[in-house]
Design an enzyme around this catalytic site. Structure first.
Site, PDB file in Angstrom:
ATOM      1  N   HIS A 171       0.810  -1.213   0.000  1.00  0.00           N
ATOM      2  CA  HIS A 171       0.000   0.000   0.000  1.00  0.00           C
ATOM      3  C   HIS A 171       0.850   1.273   0.000  1.00  0.00           C
ATOM      4  O   HIS A 171       0.324   2.376  -0.195  1.00  0.00           O
ATOM      5  CB  HIS A 171      -0.943   0.002   1.211  1.00  0.00           C
ATOM      6  N   ASP A 221      -2.104   1.919  -4.849  1.00  0.00           N
ATOM      7  CA  ASP A 221      -3.394   2.290  -4.262  1.00  0.00           C
ATOM      8  C   ASP A 221      -4.429   1.201  -4.534  1.00  0.00           C
ATOM      9  O   ASP A 221      -4.332   0.453  -5.518  1.00  0.00           O
ATOM     10  CB  ASP A 221      -3.888   3.608  -4.849  1.00  0.00           C
TER      11      ASP A 221
END
Length: 439
Positions: free
Chosen positions: A411, A415
């Protein structure tokens, strides 16, 4: 008599210590020159250490599982002649990659270590000041032993397959070969799965067993360290979507029916083609993240890691330039690398350097998985089991083959929107398989 200290040489760039994974001698043993002393594992490879002298073993550095610093004494040997009191040697060029070695061939590493030893011992020179070349020792005379007669129908299988069959109580002569002339792990799986495993005796469910303490060493320790580092450093998230592979499975069946002498296709080669087709639109997923330098390297090629379960644990051989291979070439490479991994015969350049990984549980499948990223990569894809379910197509209810597909991402650099969008494109290729073969 001379006390000779064999010190652990530098067996890899940036390596500070190595783990003892096997001793081949014990105190009091008489060893010959070039006899194997120990197997040492680093983050890069497992290396065979050989004795540079003949003599009697006086001391060993530690037990299996202990870490030994580079340059410290590994073995002390009492020699009959005037051997140097302490000297390092180059490791054997025959290495077996176990975790994540770099791309340097083992022979090159051995040569570099030999050059380093020579540089650190400048006194070894002839009268003209030239360092003499190392000469290979003459090979020992061949010993000819009459081989036992071969059985009428010999069973061909790798040592790893034979060991597993022995552990499971399977008579290899009863196992059907799916392709070629060698029994493979997949053939053992099929033998057990489809009722042929009468020779397999599972432990009695109610039988008590003594507690057993297992030391975490060797490959299992490396796996533990790598997984802990991945979870500690990478903020994972996982996205799962359902894919209708009914048409793709029909295409696969047609291809297998007309494959000739080529390897049988599983779902994996087709999935890899779809991954390679879709990655150019999402280059941030085909990347490696150096979090210390704060740099993401987006790869222009797909070096695809293939998580493979072996008797020693999970390994990840890499299919180089997967984007340049067709389904048949991928199927052949998958089979070759999987067999090499299970037989512990992977070469250093077949490990490490991956840009994205696929992990599959095969027939076990499961509904969904949350795979752990193979650091420093930033994404890993996990296909799950294909199941048949009724689905609506307009006003009709039809039978469909459905597969959940999982993707875990880092992450910090990927995204959730990008991961979901990528899976949608991947889904398009898998649900419209003609696109896999279009130019």
């Amino acid at each position: 008599m001379t006390r000779f200290e064999f010190r652990l040489p530098d067996i890899g760039e940036g390596i500070a210590e190595a783990e003892i994974v096997a001793w081949h001698v014990k105190v009091g043993d008489t060893v010959s020159e070039d006899q194997q002393l120990a197997d040492m594992m680093t983050d890069k490879a497992t290396v065979e250490m050989e004795s540079p002298v003949a003599g009697t073993v006086l001391e060993l550095a530690g037990e299996v599982g202990d870490q030994v610093p580079i340059g410290s004494t590994l073995v002390v040997i009492e020699t009959a002649g005037d051997a140097p009191a302490a000297a390092p040697i180059a490791p054997s060029a025959e290495t077996v990659a176990d975790v994540a070695p770099d791309n340097m061939p083992a022979e090159t590493k051995a040569d570099e270590v030999a050059e380093q030893v020579e540089a650190e011992n400048p006194g070894v020179a002839d009268a003209e000041g030239k360092t003499p070349a190392f000469e290979a020792a003459p090979a020992p005379p061949a010993i000819h032993v009459a081989a036992p007669p071969e059985p009428a129908n010999p069973v061909l299988a790798s040592p790893a397959v034979r060991q597993r069959a022995t552990e499971l109580g399977i008579d290899l002569s009863q196992v059907k070969v799916s392709e070629g002339d060698r029994i493979r792990h997949a053939d053992l799986d099929a033998f057990l799965r489809y009722g042929g495993g009468q020779g397999y005796h599972a432990p009695h469910a109610s039988r008590a067993r003594d507690d057993e303490a297992i030391k975490v060493i060797g490959m299992r320790r490396r796996i533990a360290e790598n997984m802990a580092a991945a979870k500690r450093h990478i903020p994972h998230f996982t996205y799962v979507d359902e894919i209708d592979v009914t048409v793709l499975e029909d295409v696969r069946a047609d291809l297998n029916a007309n494959r000739g002498g080529r390897p049988k296709l599983t779902m994996l080669p087709l999935l890899i083609v779809a991954i390679c087709r879709s990655l150019p639109d999402f280059p941030m997923l085909n990347a490696r993240y150096d979090d210390e330098a704060g740099v993401v390297t987006r790869s222009g090629r797909v070096h695809l890691g293939m998580a493979t379960q072996t008797d020693a644990g999970l390994t990840v051989p890499v299919i180089r330039d997967a984007q340049d291979k067709n389904v048949w070439q991928l199927a052949s490479e998958i089979g070759r690398l999987a067999e090499a991994a299970r037989a512990n015969k992977l070469k250093p350049d077949e490990m490490g350097g991956g840009t994205i990984t696929v992990t599959s549980l095969g027939p076990l499948g499961g509904i969904a998985t949350t795979p752990v990223i193979n650091r420093p990569e930033v994404a890993i894809i996990g296909p799950n089991k294909i199941v048949e379910r009724p689905v609506f197509r307009g006003d009709d209810i039809v039978r469909a083959k459905l597969m959940n597909l999982s993707i875990s991402c880092d992450h910090r650099v990927v995204d959730g929107w990008d991961a979901a969008s990528y899976v949608q494109l991947l889904k398009k290729y898998l649900e419209t398989p003609v696109l896999l073969f279009a130019d």
